[in-house]
Design an enzyme around this catalytic site. Structure first.
Site, PDB file in Angstrom:
ATOM      1  N   HIS A   1       0.825  -1.213   0.000  1.00  0.00           N
ATOM      2  CA  HIS A   1       0.000   0.000   0.000  1.00  0.00           C
ATOM      3  C   HIS A   1       0.855   1.258   0.000  1.00  0.00           C
ATOM      4  O   HIS A   1       1.941   1.278   0.578  1.00  0.00           O
ATOM      5  CB  HIS A   1      -0.958   0.007   1.198  1.00  0.00           C
ATOM      6  CG  HIS A   1      -0.277   0.064   2.545  1.00  0.00           C
ATOM      7  ND1 HIS A   1       0.037   1.254   3.178  1.00  0.00           N
ATOM      8  CD2 HIS A   1       0.151  -0.911   3.389  1.00  0.00           C
ATOM      9  CE1 HIS A   1       0.599   1.006   4.345  1.00  0.00           C
ATOM     10  NE2 HIS A   1       0.691  -0.307   4.494  1.00  0.00           N
TER      11      HIS A   1
ATOM     12  N   ASP B   1      -0.597   4.327   0.902  1.00  0.00           N
ATOM     13  CA  ASP B   1      -1.118   5.304   1.869  1.00  0.00           C
ATOM     14  C   ASP B   1      -0.391   5.171   3.204  1.00  0.00           C
ATOM     15  O   ASP B   1       0.250   4.151   3.487  1.00  0.00           O
ATOM     16  CB  ASP B   1      -2.632   5.144   2.067  1.00  0.00           C
ATOM     17  CG  ASP B   1      -3.040   3.746   2.531  1.00  0.00           C
ATOM     18  OD1 ASP B   1      -2.394   2.761   2.105  1.00  0.00           O
ATOM     19  OD2 ASP B   1      -3.988   3.634   3.322  1.00  0.00           O
TER      20      ASP B   1
ATOM     21  N   ASP C   1       6.596   1.935   6.906  1.00  0.00           N
ATOM     22  CA  ASP C   1       5.271   1.352   6.599  1.00  0.00           C
ATOM     23  C   ASP C   1       4.600   2.141   5.481  1.00  0.00           C
ATOM     24  O   ASP C   1       3.846   3.051   5.764  1.00  0.00           O
ATOM     25  CB  ASP C   1       4.434   1.362   7.883  1.00  0.00           C
ATOM     26  CG  ASP C   1       3.084   0.692   7.704  1.00  0.00           C
ATOM     27  OD1 ASP C   1       2.838   0.082   6.654  1.00  0.00           O
ATOM     28  OD2 ASP C   1       2.251   0.804   8.622  1.00  0.00           O
TER      29      ASP C   1
ATOM     30  N   GLU D   1      -5.047   0.997   2.647  1.00  0.00           N
ATOM     31  CA  GLU D   1      -4.843  -0.104   3.585  1.00  0.00           C
ATOM     32  C   GLU D   1      -5.025   0.402   4.996  1.00  0.00           C
ATOM     33  O   GLU D   1      -5.596  -0.272   5.845  1.00  0.00           O
ATOM     34  CB  GLU D   1      -3.434  -0.704   3.417  1.00  0.00           C
ATOM     35  CG  GLU D   1      -3.242  -2.058   4.100  1.00  0.00           C
ATOM     36  CD  GLU D   1      -2.768  -1.940   5.534  1.00  0.00           C
ATOM     37  OE1 GLU D   1      -2.801  -2.947   6.247  1.00  0.00           O
ATOM     38  OE2 GLU D   1      -2.371  -0.837   5.963  1.00  0.00           O
ATOM     39  N   GLU D   2      -4.552   1.638   5.245  1.00  0.00           N
ATOM     40  CA  GLU D   2      -4.651   2.225   6.588  1.00  0.00           C
ATOM     41  C   GLU D   2      -6.064   2.749   6.857  1.00  0.00           C
ATOM     42  O   GLU D   2      -6.420   2.996   8.001  1.00  0.00           O
ATOM     43  CB  GLU D   2      -3.637   3.380   6.746  1.00  0.00           C
ATOM     44  CG  GLU D   2      -2.192   3.005   6.421  1.00  0.00           C
ATOM     45  CD  GLU D   2      -1.534   2.139   7.480  1.00  0.00           C
ATOM     46  OE1 GLU D   2      -2.233   1.673   8.394  1.00  0.00           O
ATOM     47  OE2 GLU D   2      -0.312   1.919   7.367  1.00  0.00           O
TER      48      GLU D   2
ATOM     49  N   GLU E   1       4.857  -5.544   3.909  1.00  0.00           N
ATOM     50  CA  GLU E   1       4.661  -4.863   5.202  1.00  0.00           C
ATOM     51  C   GLU E   1       5.897  -5.043   6.075  1.00  0.00           C
ATOM     52  O   GLU E   1       6.561  -6.083   6.016  1.00  0.00           O
ATOM     53  CB  GLU E   1       3.453  -5.465   5.937  1.00  0.00           C
ATOM     54  CG  GLU E   1       2.099  -5.143   5.332  1.00  0.00           C
ATOM     55  CD  GLU E   1       1.629  -3.720   5.635  1.00  0.00           C
ATOM     56  OE1 GLU E   1       2.354  -2.969   6.317  1.00  0.00           O
ATOM     57  OE2 GLU E   1       0.541  -3.380   5.155  1.00  0.00           O
TER      58      GLU E   1
ATOM     59  N   HIS F   1       3.928   4.016  12.417  1.00  0.00           N
ATOM     60  CA  HIS F   1       2.806   4.819  12.936  1.00  0.00           C
ATOM     61  C   HIS F   1       3.258   5.799  14.024  1.00  0.00           C
ATOM     62  O   HIS F   1       2.430   6.506  14.591  1.00  0.00           O
ATOM     63  CB  HIS F   1       1.648   3.955  13.461  1.00  0.00           C
ATOM     64  CG  HIS F   1       0.962   3.157  12.383  1.00  0.00           C
ATOM     65  ND1 HIS F   1      -0.324   2.717  12.469  1.00  0.00           N
ATOM     66  CD2 HIS F   1       1.396   2.729  11.163  1.00  0.00           C
ATOM     67  CE1 HIS F   1      -0.661   2.042  11.370  1.00  0.00           C
ATOM     68  NE2 HIS F   1       0.383   2.034  10.567  1.00  0.00           N
TER      69      HIS F   1
HETATM   70 ZN   LIG Z   1       1.375  -1.066   6.326  1.00  0.00          ZN
END
Ligand SMILES: [Zn+2]
Length: 348
Positions: free
Chosen positions: A39, A41, A72, A106-107, A135, A321
């Protein structure tokens, strides 16, 4: 990514569903189909003043790349592309097909992303045999951990209904806290299963628990609780829901309960794909990766649901994150080499 894949002979198909941009790309017409998935995003930056540099302007300091998405999983995507370039140049007539399934959701809700693309591929009978999700799976050094599955996640929002009243007149009220307490004890001590060789046992956690008016002389009229079950594939969604309801009912509780499924589990038993990936990692680090199923959910579940062998390998996940998300630059070369070896092991 598209502008790098097209010159390599990939046929690229943009798949926009709702507001979500996705693409599917494929080089080759025959099977087996190996797919890189990921992903583009990212989650929000969080408080800007806590970042040591602008989160959306990547910068390298002392051999470490900083920026939102550094781990990520934008560097994972970059490593896929450069590994594919090297592989296609070295093996232009590789067997089977190389594919890419890239989403920008995805997030977020994850509805119009990988899930929808897989529906589209299924509808036209296009299948994936092996899939590498990029990931960030590694824990302290790149390649130390490969995910071969993920636990499922089932959440509940529970309201226990009582009757509000004066604490001095409990015979005129029903205290939802008191009614729920024995059931809570049972839910939190219940052994759901023993797990499996590759999955830890299923766990139950209360995440929110609220009751009371704030006044010391009032029995509350209701209690609100939220809980989550992280479960292994030995469980089914229906079986877990039934078990929770059975406990609540047995304690004679009046309640309403809403369920939320945030991810069904998947599991790729050790086989061709995990062997090829373990070998690819050993060739770089000298050590076989741990095959794990820990952590949250990922889009791998949507791809595994079609019967594909899905494994996940990416950079170290210790800062994902967080503010000042980062990745060691030297890890990117290692990851690219692992991806290259994987392609070679499967398709050369
Ligand atoms: Zn991810």
């Amino acid at each position: 990514m598209i502008s790098r894949l097209e010159p390599l002979g990939f046929e690229v198909e943009r798949m926009r569903f709702g507001n979500v941009e996705n693409f599917w790309a494929r080089r080759g017409a025959s099977g087996p189909v190996f797919c890189f998935a990921g992903h583009t995003d990212v989650v929000p930056s969080g408080p800007l003043e806590e970042w040591h540099s602008e989160p959306f302007a990547p910068v390298v300091r002392n051999g470490v790349l900083y920026g939102r998405g550094a781990a990520d999983m934008k560097t994972g995507l970059a490593a896929m592309i450069t590994a594919t370039e090297d592989f296609v140049h070295a093996y232009p007539k590789h067997r089977g097909s190389i594919a890419y399934l890239i989403t920008s959701d995805e997030e977020g809700p994850s509805i119009d992303g990988t899930k929808r693309v897989m529906q589209e591929l299924n509808a036209r009978g296009e299948r994936i045999d092996w899939c590498l999700v990029g990931e960030p799976s590694s824990e302290s050094t790149v390649g130390d951990t490969v995910k071969i599955g993920r636990r499922g996640s089932l959440s509940g929002r529970l309201t226990v209904h009582g009757v509000q009243g004066h604490v001095a007149y409990p015979q005129l009220a029903v205290n939802p806290l008191h009614v729920f307490a024995p059931a809570l004890l049972e839910l939190t001590t219940h052994v759901w299963d023993q797990g499996t060789e590759h999955f830890p046992p299923t766990t139950f956690q209360i995440s929110n628990f609220n009751a009371g008016t704030g006044a010391p002389n009032v029995i509350p009229g209701e209690l609100k609780a939220r809980f989550n079950l992280r479960y292994s594939p030995v469980q089914t969604l229906d079986g877990l829901k039934k078990a929770v309801v059975e406990i609540l009912d047995r304690h004679g509780i009046k309640y309403t309960l809403d369920w939320f499924v945030s991810g069904e589990p998947f599991y790729t038993p050790p086989g061709v794909m995990s062997d090829a990936l373990s070998k690819a990692v050993v060739e770089i680090t000298g050590r076989a990766p741990t095959l794990a199923t820990t952590c949250g959910t990922s889009d791998g579940r949507f791809i595994a649901a079609t019967g594909a062998q899905v494994v996940e390998l990416g950079v170290v996940n210790s800062t994902i994150h967080k503010v000042n998300e980062c990745v060691r630059v030297e890890d990117l070369d290692a990851l690219q080499s692992m991806y290259f070896n994987l392609l070679r092991n499967l398709l050369a």
